[in-house]
Design an enzyme around this catalytic site. Structure first.
Site, PDB file in Angstrom:
ATOM      1  N   ASP A   8      -2.367  -5.977 -13.060  1.00 18.59           N
ATOM      2  CA  ASP A   8      -2.740  -7.343 -12.633  1.00 18.59           C
ATOM      3  C   ASP A   8      -4.059  -7.867 -13.222  1.00 18.59           C
ATOM      4  O   ASP A   8      -4.926  -8.355 -12.474  1.00 18.59           O
ATOM      5  CB  ASP A   8      -2.797  -7.421 -11.100  1.00 18.59           C
ATOM      6  CG  ASP A   8      -1.447  -7.154 -10.438  1.00 18.59           C
ATOM      7  OD1 ASP A   8      -0.462  -6.925 -11.157  1.00 18.59           O
ATOM      8  OD2 ASP A   8      -1.396  -7.167  -9.195  1.00 18.59           O
ATOM      9  N   LYS A 106       6.001  -8.612 -10.428  1.00 20.43           N
ATOM     10  CA  LYS A 106       6.171  -8.208  -9.027  1.00 20.43           C
ATOM     11  C   LYS A 106       5.751  -9.338  -8.093  1.00 20.43           C
ATOM     12  O   LYS A 106       4.983 -10.223  -8.480  1.00 20.43           O
ATOM     13  CB  LYS A 106       5.375  -6.939  -8.726  1.00 20.43           C
ATOM     14  CG  LYS A 106       3.890  -7.091  -8.950  1.00 20.43           C
ATOM     15  CD  LYS A 106       3.211  -5.751  -8.883  1.00 20.43           C
ATOM     16  CE  LYS A 106       1.712  -5.912  -8.912  1.00 20.43           C
ATOM     17  NZ  LYS A 106       1.161  -6.778  -7.873  1.00 20.43           N
ATOM     18  N   CYS A 151      -3.232  -3.185  -5.109  1.00 21.80           N
ATOM     19  CA  CYS A 151      -2.183  -2.866  -6.091  1.00 21.80           C
ATOM     20  C   CYS A 151      -2.409  -1.531  -6.793  1.00 21.80           C
ATOM     21  O   CYS A 151      -1.458  -0.805  -7.059  1.00 21.80           O
ATOM     22  CB  CYS A 151      -2.025  -4.017  -7.065  1.00 21.80           C
ATOM     23  SG  CYS A 151      -1.353  -5.469  -6.205  1.00 21.80           S
TER      24      CYS A 151
HETATM   25  C1  VGL Z   1      -3.154  -8.077  -5.113  1.00 21.43           C
HETATM   26  C2  VGL Z   1      -3.575  -9.092  -3.112  1.00 21.43           C
HETATM   27  C3  VGL Z   1      -2.490  -9.908  -3.258  1.00 21.43           C
HETATM   28  C4  VGL Z   1      -3.580  -7.055  -6.136  1.00 21.43           C
HETATM   29  C5  VGL Z   1      -2.048  -8.870  -5.283  1.00 21.43           C
HETATM   30  O1  VGL Z   1      -3.246  -7.230  -7.330  1.00 21.43           O
HETATM   31  O2  VGL Z   1      -4.258  -6.089  -5.765  1.00 21.43           O
HETATM   32  N1  VGL Z   1      -3.907  -8.181  -4.029  1.00 21.43           N
HETATM   33  N2  VGL Z   1      -1.708  -9.786  -4.351  1.00 21.43           N
END
Ligand code: VGL
Ligand code: ZN
Length: 206
Positions: A8, A106, A151
């Protein structure tokens, strides 16, 4: 065979983004260097539709940080972030994406969140990353990115369950830390599960 998983690295998780992870930008030069040590690099994108159930904006009267029941699972509510096909969901422009063999998406189902790079939060639907990595003969995964306490943590725990040898490169990750010790707790949980926690400098040998 070992693979690096970049979790991410998207604009919304960087300072100035919708769900900024403190110092999230500081890991990018590290990730660009780190990739040179790996023959296989894969990545994920958090990739939500606008009606995603993790967005506080889709729960009238609720605010980010509050917890709701989302189809039977506890769900922390977040600011709208990483909406599909927006600038916020693009990779950070400073990330060298040229070595990424495949990007897995995702959080696409509005009814369930997906922190792990492998499965949704109920572990029902796969992102395809497991089959891709196993198909390439990968036995060891190295995980880096955002965020340590969400994540990265859930990806590492799933990777252990899936039988990979798992290393998290801690100085190539940053945490959200809604509570100040969330990342430390996440690291402890990962260690307990059998995840190796290292720093970039420890990788000189690999
Ligand atoms: C994430 C919160 C919401 C992450 C993704 O990538 O850690 N955290 N969506
Ligand atoms: Zn998300």
């Amino acid at each position: 065979m070992k693979a690096l998983i970049l979790v991410d690295i998207q604009n919304d998780f960087l300072p100035g983004g919708a769900l900024a992870v403190p110092e999230g930008d500081q890991i990018i030069p590290i990730l660009n260097q780190l990739q040179k040590k790996f023959d296989l690099v894969v990545a994920t994108k958090d990739w939500h539709p606008t009606n995603h159930g993790s967005f506080a904006s889709n729960h009238p009267g609720r605010k980010p940080g509050e917890v709701v029941d989302l189809n039977g699972l506890q769900q922390i509510l977040w600011q709208d972030h990483c909406v599909q096909n927006t600038r916020g969901s693009e990779f950070a422009p400073s990330l060298d994406a040229s070595k990424i063999a495949r990007t897995f998406f995702k959080g696409t189902d509005p009814k369930i969140d997906s922190y792990s790079t492998f499965f949704d939060n109920a572990q029902r639907k796969s992102t395809g990353m497991e089959n891709f990595l196993k198909g390439k003969g990968v036995k060891e995964v190295y995980i880096a990115g955002l965020a340590t306490d969400y994540c990265v943590k859930y990806s590492a725990l799933d990777a252990i369950r899936l039988g990979f040898d798992v290393t998290v490169i801690i100085d190539a990750c940053r945490g959200v830390n809604l509570k100040p010790d969330d990342s430390d707790k996440a690291l402890e949980e990962m260690k307990q599960a059998g995840v190796r926690i290292v720093k970039v400098k420890d990788l000189s040998k690999i």
